[in-house]
Enzyme design. Structure first.
Site, PDB file in Angstrom:
ATOM      1  CG  HIS A 162       0.502   6.506  -0.331  1.00  0.00           C
ATOM      2  ND1 HIS A 162      -0.622   7.052  -0.903  1.00  0.00           N
ATOM      3  CD2 HIS A 162       0.073   5.869   0.799  1.00  0.00           C
ATOM      4  CE1 HIS A 162      -1.682   6.778  -0.166  1.00  0.00           C
ATOM      5  NE2 HIS A 162      -1.293   6.053   0.869  1.00  0.00           N
ATOM      6  CE1 TYR A 196      -6.128   5.430   5.136  1.00  0.00           C
ATOM      7  CE2 TYR A 196      -7.187   7.064   6.527  1.00  0.00           C
ATOM      8  CZ  TYR A 196      -6.044   6.501   5.994  1.00  0.00           C
ATOM      9  OH  TYR A 196      -4.821   7.016   6.314  1.00  0.00           O
ATOM     10  CD  GLU A 232      -4.682   6.624   2.214  1.00  0.00           C
ATOM     11  OE1 GLU A 232      -4.197   5.536   1.864  1.00  0.00           O
ATOM     12  OE2 GLU A 232      -4.023   7.501   2.804  1.00  0.00           O
ATOM     13  CG  HIS A 253      -1.716   1.202   1.453  1.00  0.00           C
ATOM     14  ND1 HIS A 253      -3.068   1.252   1.217  1.00  0.00           N
ATOM     15  CD2 HIS A 253      -1.379   2.451   1.890  1.00  0.00           C
ATOM     16  CE1 HIS A 253      -3.523   2.466   1.493  1.00  0.00           C
ATOM     17  NE2 HIS A 253      -2.507   3.216   1.902  1.00  0.00           N
ATOM     18  CD  GLU A 254       1.856   3.620   3.800  1.00  0.00           C
ATOM     19  OE1 GLU A 254       2.112   4.678   3.196  1.00  0.00           O
ATOM     20  OE2 GLU A 254       0.891   3.507   4.572  1.00  0.00           O
TER      21      GLU A 254
END
Length: 664
Positions: free
Chosen positions: A460, A597, A485, A456-457
Site C-alpha cells: 500500500h 478482500y 487490496e 502487504h502493508e
C-alpha cells in the site's frame, strides 16, 4: 541520493490541540471561500480546475490533522484530531450537497465539450457529476436537507465508533498456571499485577495472539476469547444506529439497499453481484473447510481426551498451530527466532528497492523539531534509482503503545498530484503497525504472519508513492474499493518464495538464515487448513453484505454469531458476544465492501502467476507493475489496468488452484 535535497519539504508534526484547531479553521474558511468563488464565476470561466485544486488542498492540509488520533500519545491532541475529522467530513457533506456548485459543474461540463473517453480529465468530470447525482442533488429541497442531516450524523457516529475501537484499553489477567503452553519469553513480557501476581494482557495482537495460539487450557482460551469479542461492546448501539441511518439514506436516494448504493461505483457493480460471488466461492470451499474441521476435531479429541464434537472460535488458532506443528513438524515459535525486526524490516525494504527501482534514504527524526510524532517512528525520503528523481516521503510507526491504532494500516497523508502551474505535489504516507517489542530475554521478533502483514502493508505504501496522476482524487490507493487490496495481496506471495525467505531471515543468536528444510515446511504450511481460514473471511463478507441489504433492523449480535457458525464452521461463546462492535472496516469505508478482500485475491493470484511467478524479483516485471498497476492509481478503469498488466482479461484459475490444490 542522501546528499540531494528533496524538492518538497516533509510535513511537520508539532501540532498542539490549539494549533491543530487553528489550522483546521483556516483550512475550512479557505475552502468555503473558494467554493463561493467557484459558483460566482461567470459562465465563460467555469471549469473543473478550481474544484480539483480545492480537493487537493483539502487533502494535503486536512489529512495530517486527522491522523494524530491514530498515533499521538497526547489525549487532548487525539481528541482535537478526531474533531478535525468530524469537521472535515461534515464540510465534505456540506460541499457535496451544494446544488449551486453542482449546477456550475454541469454547466462547465457542457461548455467543455466532449473529452477523450479514456483521458484522466474525462474520468474526473464523469466522477464529479456522478457524485452529484449520488449525493441527491436532483432531489427536492426538503429531501436534500434531510439527507444532509443524516449524512452528518452518520459521519459523527462512524468517527466515534473508530475512536472507541482504536483507543480501547481493556485488559484481562491470568495466572502463570493458566497460561501454560504460552512461550516463556512472551509470558515474561506481560505486565504483572502487584496484588495477585497475575499476568495482565491487553487485547493488542502481541499480547493476545500468543495466548490464543499456545495456551493449553481451553478454559483460558475461552475466557480470553469472550473478553476479546466483547472488548468494544460500547460500539454495539452505535453499530445499530449506523445501519438504520444507511437504510434511510439509501431509501431517499432510490436504491434498494445501502449495498446497492455502495457497489454501484465498484468493480462488482451490484449487491447481487456480491452475493453471487460469495455463494460461488463458498460452494467450492465448503467441502475443503469440512475436511479441515474433521482433521482439527480429531486433533482436539486427541489433545483434550474427550469426545470432541464441537469446534469453537477459541480452538481455531490453537489447533491450527498444533496441526501445522504435528503434520509438518513446524514450530511457529522456532520460525519466529529467524525474523528479528531489525533484520526483516530493512531486508523487505531492500527487496522492494530491487524489484521496483527505488531507494529508501533514512532521515533524521527529532521529535522536538516536529520531524516525527513519536521517537519510535522512522522517516524516509524515497527516490527513483533509475533516474526519475524524488518520489515522496514514507513513515514507519511499527511498535504498540497505549491508545495507538491497534492493527496494521497505511494512511495517505498528502496526495500526489499535478499543480495548476505544472509542478508536482509529492505524496506522503505512513504505515502504522503493532509488532512485538523486545523483551529482557530477546530482541523484537516477528512471526511469519507478521512478516506477511508487513510485506502487504508496504504494498500500500508503494501504491501511494509510485502513483503519478494529474488529480489528487485518483492518487495511489484511490481505486475501486474492491480492487484496492489486489496489489498488496499479490505481494504477499513474496513471503512464500524460498529465495526471499532466505534473504530476509537471520536467527537472532546465530545470524544464520532459515535452513532449507524449515523454508520447505513454511511453504507447505501456506494452504494448510485454508478451507476454514477462507470460510472465516467469507463469514465476515457475508455478514457485511447481509446487514447492508436488510430492509429491517434485527439483533445484529445474534446475527453475527449465527452467520459465523453457519459459514465458518465454528461455534462462538454460549453468550452472544458483540464481535461486530469491533468490525471497524464497516465504519471506515469498507461497508458493503469486505468481500473485496476475497474478490481482489482472485486478481492477485492471477497477477502473480502471470507476471512474477518465474522471477519474483525481476526488475523488468517490477517496471511493468509500476507502469500499469501503480502509476495510474484510480485515473483509469481498474479492469483496463489489469488487462494492460496481464496482456488479457483476468480470470480465477490461479486463485482456485491455490485454494483447492489442484487445477480446476
Amino acid at each position: 541520493m542522501s546528499a540531494v535535497q528533496p524538492p518538497q519539504a516533509a510535513p511537520l508534526w508539532n501540532h498542539t490541540p490549539e494549533s491543530l484547531k487553528a489550522e483546521l479553521d483556516a483550512v475550512l474558511a479557505s475552502a468555503r471561500s473558494k467554493l463561493d468563488a467557484i459558483v460566482s464565476l461567470p459562465p465563460s470561466e467555469r471549469t473543473f480546475a478550481a474544484l480539483a485544486e480545492l480537493e487537493a488542498t483539502l487533502s494535503s492540509r486536512g489529512e495530517p490533522l486527522t491522523f494524530y488520533q491514530n498515533v499521538s500519545t497526547d489525549g487532548e491532541l487525539r481528541d482535537a484530531s478526531e474533531k478535525a475529522e468530524n469537521a472535515l467530513k461534515e464540510f465534505g457533506i456540506e460541499r457535496e450537497m451544494r446544488v449551486d456548485l453542482f449546477e456550475v459543474l454541469k454547466d462547465a461540463s457542457t461548455r467543455t465539450g466532449p473529452l477523450s473517453g479514456d483521458s484522466e480529465d474525462a474520468r474526473f468530470v464523469e466522477k464529479v457529476l456522478l457524485e452529484g447525482k449520488r449525493a441527491g442533488l436532483e432531489l427536492p429541497e426538503e429531501q436534500r436537507k434531510e439527507l444532509e442531516l443524516l449524512k452528518k450524523e452518520l459521519s459523527r457516529l462512524c468517527v466515534t465508533f473508530q475512536k472507541n475501537y482504536g483507543q480501547e484499553k481493556g485488559k484481562i489477567a491470568f495466572s502463570v498456571e493458566e497460561l501454560e503452553g504460552v512461550p516463556p519469553p512472551v509470558v515474561s513480557g506481560y505486565a504483572k499485577r502487584e496484588d495477585d501476581a497475575k499476568c495482565e494482557l491487553t487485547f493488542r495482537p502481541p499480547d493476545i495472539m500468543p495466548l490464543f495460539k499456545y495456551a493449553k487450557n481451553p478454559e483460558t482460551r475461552r475466557k480470553a476469547w469472550e473478553a476479546y469479542e466483547s472488548r468494544v461492546a460500547v460500539n454495539e448501539e452505535i453499530f445499530d444506529s449506523v445501519l438504520a441511518i444507511r437504510r434511510k439514506i439509501a431509501d431517499l436516494l432510490g436504491y434498494d439497499s445501502w449495498a446497492d448504493y455502495v457497489t454501484e461505483v465498484k468493480m462488482v457493480k451490484s449487491a447481487q453481484g456480491v452475493h453471487d460471488f460469495i455463494s460461488d466461492v463458498e460452494s467450492k470451499l465448503l467441502p475443503v473447510g469440512k475436511r479441515d474441521r474433521e482433521q482439527l476435531l480429531a486433533l482436539k479429541e486427541e489433545e483434550e481426551g474427550a469426545d470432541s464434537t464441537e469446534f469453537y472460535m477459541w480452538d481455531w488458532f490453537y489447533y491450527d498451530r498444533l496441526y501445522v506443528e504435528r503434520t509438518l513438524d513446524l514450530d511457529d515459535a522456532l520460525v519466529k527466532e529467524y525474523f528479528p525486526v531489525e533484520v526483516v524490516v530493512p531486508t523487505i525494504m531492500k527487496v522492494y528497492e530491487t524489484m521496483l527501482g527505488v531507494e529508501f534514504v533514512p532521515l533524521s527524526n527529532d521529535v522536538d523539531k516536529g520531524d516525527v510524532w513519536h521517537p519510535d517512528v522512522q522517516r524516509f525520503a524515497l527516490w527513483d534509482s533509475r533516474g526519475d528523481g524524488f518520489l515522496g516521503y514514507a513513515y514507519l510507526d511499527l511498535y504498540p503503545r497505549e491508545a495507538k491504532f491497534p492493527h496494521a494500516a497505511v494512511w495517505s497523508l498528502v496526495p500526489g498530484f499535478t499543480r495548476s502551474d505544472g509542478s508536482r505535489s509529492y505524496p506522503v504516507c505512513a504505515m502504522v503497525a503493532n509488532l512485538a517489542k523486545s523483551t529482557p530475554d530477546r530482541p523484537a521478533l516477528m512471526t511469519h504472519a507478521s512478516v506477511v502483514t508487513f510485506f502487504h502493508e508496504m504494498g500500500h505504501v508503494f501504491h501511494n508513492i509510485l502513483s503519478k496522476t494529474k488529480y489528487s482524487r485518483f492518487d495511489g490507493t484511490s481505486v475501486a474499493n474492491d480492487f484496492v487490496e489486489a496489489p498488496s495481496k499479490m505481494l504477499e506471495n513474496w513471503c512464500w518464495v524460498p529465495s526471499v525467505l532466505e534473504k530476509m531471515s537471520s536467527h537472532y543468536k546465530t545470524k544464520e538464515p532459515l535452513p532449507s528444510e524449515l523454508i520447505e515446511k513454511i511453504v507447505k504450511s501456506r494452504y494448510v487448513n485454508v478451507g476454514m481460514s477462507m470460510l472465516r473471511q467469507l463469514f465476515l463478507a457475508k455478514y457485511d453484505i447481509t446487514v447492508h441489504t436488510a430492509k429491517e433492523p434485527e439483533n445484529y449480535t445474534k446475527l453475527w454469531n449465527r452467520i459465523r457458525e453457519d459459514t465458518s464452521l465454528v461455534k462462538g461463546p454460549a453468550i452472544d458476544a458483540p464481535g461486530q462492535a469491533a468490525f471497524a472496516h464497516l465504519m471506515g469505508g469498507y461497508e458493503a465492501g469486505y468481500y473485496g478482500y476475497t474478490y481482489s485475491s482472485v486478481f492477485a493470484a492471477d497477477m502473480f502467476r502471470t507476471v512474477f511467478a518465474k522471477d519474483p524479483l525481476s526488475p523488468q516485471a517490477g517496471r511493468l507493475y509500476r507502469e500499469e498497476i501503480l502509476r495510474p492509481g484510480g485515473s483509469r478503469d481498474e479492469m483496463d489496468s489489469l488487462k494492460a498488466f496481464l496482456g488479457r482479461p483476468p480470470n480465477a484459475e490461479a486463485f482456485l488452484e491455490q485454494l483447492l490444490g489442484a487445477p480446476q
